[in-house]
Design a protein around this motif. Sequence first.
Motif, mmCIF file in Angstrom:
data_model
loop_
_atom_site.group_PDB
_atom_site.id
_atom_site.type_symbol
_atom_site.label_atom_id
_atom_site.label_comp_id
_atom_site.label_asym_id
_atom_site.label_seq_id
_atom_site.Cartn_x
_atom_site.Cartn_y
_atom_site.Cartn_z
ATOM 1 N N ARG A 166 36.772 49.681 36.049
ATOM 2 C CA ARG A 166 37.727 48.629 35.677
ATOM 3 C C ARG A 166 37.057 47.314 35.309
ATOM 4 N N ALA A 167 35.761 47.170 35.592
ATOM 5 C CA ALA A 167 35.093 45.880 35.390
ATOM 6 C C ALA A 167 35.056 45.470 33.923
ATOM 7 N N THR A 168 34.863 46.421 33.034
ATOM 8 C CA THR A 168 34.858 46.133 31.603
ATOM 9 C C THR A 168 36.140 46.672 30.992
ATOM 10 N N LYS A 169 36.551 46.086 29.883
ATOM 11 C CA LYS A 169 37.842 46.409 29.286
ATOM 12 C C LYS A 169 37.671 47.090 27.925
ATOM 13 N N GLY A 327 37.563 37.225 37.344
ATOM 14 C CA GLY A 327 37.912 38.320 36.457
ATOM 15 C C GLY A 327 39.411 38.446 36.317
ATOM 16 N N ILE A 328 39.848 39.116 35.251
ATOM 17 C CA ILE A 328 41.275 39.327 35.028
ATOM 18 C C ILE A 328 41.473 40.656 34.317
ATOM 19 N N GLY A 329 42.598 41.298 34.587
ATOM 20 C CA GLY A 329 42.919 42.589 33.976
ATOM 21 C C GLY A 329 44.251 43.062 34.512
ATOM 22 N N LEU A 330 44.245 44.147 35.273
ATOM 23 C CA LEU A 330 45.443 44.610 35.959
ATOM 24 C C LEU A 330 45.688 43.827 37.239
ATOM 25 N N THR A 345 26.307 40.329 38.014
ATOM 26 C CA THR A 345 25.796 40.122 36.668
ATOM 27 C C THR A 345 26.882 40.437 35.649
ATOM 28 N N LEU A 346 27.133 39.509 34.751
ATOM 29 C CA LEU A 346 28.148 39.732 33.737
ATOM 30 C C LEU A 346 27.744 40.861 32.806
ATOM 31 N N LEU A 347 28.727 41.689 32.440
ATOM 32 C CA LEU A 347 28.526 42.798 31.526
ATOM 33 C C LEU A 347 29.337 42.575 30.265
ATOM 34 N N ALA A 348 28.820 43.016 29.138
ATOM 35 C CA ALA A 348 29.608 42.968 27.905
ATOM 36 C C ALA A 348 30.871 43.780 28.111
#
Length: 393
Positions: A166-169, A327-330, A345-348
Amino acid sequence: MNDTLTMTELASELRSKAFGEMPDDIDLIVSSESANKAYLSGYVSMAHDLAPSYRSAVLATRDCASLVVSAADAGPAFDLLRDPGLIYRYGEFYFETAGGGEPKGYNVKPKAAFEDAAADALRSVKPSSGRVGIDRADGDLLWNLGRDFLGEDKVVDVTSEMRASRATKTTAEVKRLRRATVLVEEGFQKIIDAGHAGMTELDLAAMVSERMVAGGGVPRFVSVTSGPRSALADAYATPRKIAEGELIRIDAGCTVDGYWSDLGRTFVFGEPDTRQSKTYQAILAGIEDELAAVKAGVAANKLFEIAVSSVKANGIPHYKRQHCGHGIGLRAYDSPVVNSTDRTTLLAGMCLCLETPYYELNLDGMMVEDTIQVTSDGYEPLTTISRELFVIP
């Protein structure tokens, strides 16, 4: 949303993504965490809003997802999944079927409790050979049930794997986040176009909420505060009339298919005074320097340090914050948190809300908050409205 995947199509895509994070021998993922239920099945349940303690679960294979839901929640769940064999009910609620049609499974008596329905679902969908990954983000009820029912060697804790998925969209997720953001921006623009001194906080909140609903969003929070009340974080709007020269701080968000927006801006009817302008310029410099530092590979706590240091250097030397983004998402607040201790660490592909609010009790408060998606060398903005202090004549 006609140009993007349906929720069931999106869930199929996301299940593939989730299984890609799992050990190879995991053939079933089980979770009672509401965001993960939506992620793996596509079903976003109103029941969780009505009763925060409400329990449900998803049991996802690579090909499909089954749901454990209350008897009341089974109706809208079926409306999405269209297969009564995928729905395991518990509790008491009654649907009738008009016209003598197929009762769609509602003539089968539900189980008495969530645990009973979850056990029934596990019994029906357990893999013949592979292991079961159980997400423990919502506690250990399903973990213990799975170990008791399947045996300790058949279950694996996949909490971290679900978090990583879920970390990346995906593109379809970002479209929903962007749409939710646009609806808030349209509400802000309505205030810019039609707002005036003498209106109340409730008047402005209604403008923002109307745009959310008209555009297909579900209003989640609309915090409109003015004058001395603008220093109160996360406060509801009131009938207070807004005078010329008073700051108006608005922090608002809605959901589109379960995906959140979170956007903050500051307004003033008439011209701001020198103190207001200088203070706002300090927090604006902070978020702009924070945004300039965003890219894959940067640690969340490094962004926090940059934001706070910039606000201090640009006019608020005593500036303090517990975080400068999330972070934001669900979820409105998801991982990572941009604070002094989160070294994620931020991911693309990660989506973040970045912010630098400032609150001074008995005086006023102000904020600027944007949503972005991290890229390999920077970010893609989801928020497009100007970050200026909006001066409304």
